[in-house]
Write a protein that holds these residues in place. Structure first.
Motif, PDB file in Angstrom:
ATOM      1  N   PHE A   3      -5.158  27.947  99.561  1.00 47.00           N
ATOM      2  CA  PHE A   3      -6.278  27.558 100.421  1.00 47.00           C
ATOM      3  C   PHE A   3      -5.965  26.290 101.209  1.00 47.00           C
ATOM      4  O   PHE A   3      -6.110  26.258 102.433  1.00 47.00           O
ATOM      5  CB  PHE A   3      -7.555  27.378  99.582  1.00 47.00           C
ATOM      6  CG  PHE A   3      -8.691  26.825 100.376  1.00 47.00           C
ATOM      7  CD1 PHE A   3      -9.346  27.602 101.319  1.00 47.00           C
ATOM      8  CD2 PHE A   3      -9.115  25.520 100.188  1.00 47.00           C
ATOM      9  CE1 PHE A   3     -10.401  27.090 102.073  1.00 47.00           C
ATOM     10  CE2 PHE A   3     -10.164  24.994 100.929  1.00 47.00           C
ATOM     11  CZ  PHE A   3     -10.805  25.786 101.868  1.00 47.00           C
ATOM     12  N   VAL A  21     -15.207  28.520  97.700  1.00 44.97           N
ATOM     13  CA  VAL A  21     -14.830  27.339  98.484  1.00 44.97           C
ATOM     14  C   VAL A  21     -16.062  26.448  98.550  1.00 44.97           C
ATOM     15  O   VAL A  21     -17.156  26.900  98.914  1.00 44.97           O
ATOM     16  CB  VAL A  21     -14.322  27.723  99.889  1.00 44.97           C
ATOM     17  CG1 VAL A  21     -14.051  26.472 100.714  1.00 44.97           C
ATOM     18  CG2 VAL A  21     -13.066  28.589  99.790  1.00 44.97           C
ATOM     19  N   CYS A  43      -6.091  27.957  94.858  1.00 50.38           N
ATOM     20  CA  CYS A  43      -6.457  26.682  95.476  1.00 50.38           C
ATOM     21  C   CYS A  43      -5.337  26.122  96.340  1.00 50.38           C
ATOM     22  O   CYS A  43      -5.591  25.590  97.419  1.00 50.38           O
ATOM     23  CB  CYS A  43      -6.895  25.668  94.418  1.00 50.38           C
ATOM     24  SG  CYS A  43      -5.628  25.282  93.179  1.00 50.38           S
ATOM     25  N   TYR A  86     -10.503  32.910  97.918  1.00 52.36           N
ATOM     26  CA  TYR A  86      -9.390  32.105  97.425  1.00 52.36           C
ATOM     27  C   TYR A  86      -9.502  31.758  95.942  1.00 52.36           C
ATOM     28  O   TYR A  86      -8.790  30.891  95.461  1.00 52.36           O
ATOM     29  CB  TYR A  86      -9.256  30.818  98.241  1.00 52.36           C
ATOM     30  CG  TYR A  86      -8.571  31.023  99.566  1.00 52.36           C
ATOM     31  CD1 TYR A  86      -7.184  30.991  99.657  1.00 52.36           C
ATOM     32  CD2 TYR A  86      -9.301  31.258 100.718  1.00 52.36           C
ATOM     33  CE1 TYR A  86      -6.545  31.176 100.871  1.00 52.36           C
ATOM     34  CE2 TYR A  86      -8.668  31.443 101.935  1.00 52.36           C
ATOM     35  CZ  TYR A  86      -7.289  31.402 102.002  1.00 52.36           C
ATOM     36  OH  TYR A  86      -6.657  31.592 103.212  1.00 52.36           O
ATOM     37  N   ALA A 144     -11.035  25.362  96.589  1.00 53.14           N
ATOM     38  CA  ALA A 144     -11.363  26.711  96.122  1.00 53.14           C
ATOM     39  C   ALA A 144     -11.493  26.672  94.603  1.00 53.14           C
ATOM     40  O   ALA A 144     -10.503  26.501  93.901  1.00 53.14           O
ATOM     41  CB  ALA A 144     -10.273  27.692  96.549  1.00 53.14           C
TER      42      ALA A 144
END
Length: 172
Positions: free
Chosen positions: A32, A107, A29, A25, A103
């Motif tokens: 995610f 992560v 972000c 990811y 992320a």
């Protein structure tokens, strides 16, 4: 499971924690945190096209203290992405006690007040704390969705990002 916010947040956080350490990811972000809620709860939520845009839609500046469990925690984050320099923003999901899963380069979990201290990608400014939005606001206007047809979550996020903005490297 119509409006059990605790269950929805628990599902999203469990989904997000299972991806700790993943680089799938990077520069996505918002995808995610949205995938965490959407895929773990069988719904589709609607924010903006970027974390910065979503922060405005969700009026996060109204909530600037410690983010609530399950909340989206937002930051200003300016840099170049897809040939454009602007405030794309950054967002994570609060897992409790001020800790945020997000992320970045991968992560990871960081305290929401320590995220501005992370090393920003080249050409990017350090993120600046903005505020948060509660689970109830994230779900405003949601609809049920079967995510099986969309396939692999990170691959679907890459396709959506390419459709919205074009392809190219981006921030963590």
């Amino acid at each position: 499971m119509e409006h059990d916010w605790q269950v929805r947040a628990d599902n999203a956080i469990a989904w997000a924690r299972r991806r700790l350490g993943s680089t799938a990811y990077t520069s996505r972000c918002l995808a995610f945190v949205e995938d965490a809620y959407e895929r773990s709860n069988g719904v589709e939520i609607f924010g903006g096209d970027s974390a910065g845009e979503s922060a405005e839609i969700y009026a996060v500046r109204d909530n600037t203290g410690t983010p609530a469990f399950g909340a989206f925690a937002f930051y200003d984050s300016t840099g170049e992405l897809f040939g454009r320099r602007r405030n794309w923003g950054h967002v994570g999901l609060c897992v409790g006690d001020g800790q945020v899963v997000h992320a970045w380069d991968r992560v990871r979990i960081d305290h929401y007040l320590e995220i501005p201290d992370l090393v920003a990608p080249p050409g990017w400014d350090a993120p600046r704390w903005l505020g948060w939005t509660p689970v109830q606001r994230i779900f405003r206007g949601f609809r049920p969705k079967d995510w099986e047809a969309a396939g692999d979550a990170p691959a679907a996020a890459r396709r959506m990002q390419a459709t919205r903005f074009g392809d190219g490297p981006g921030p963590a």
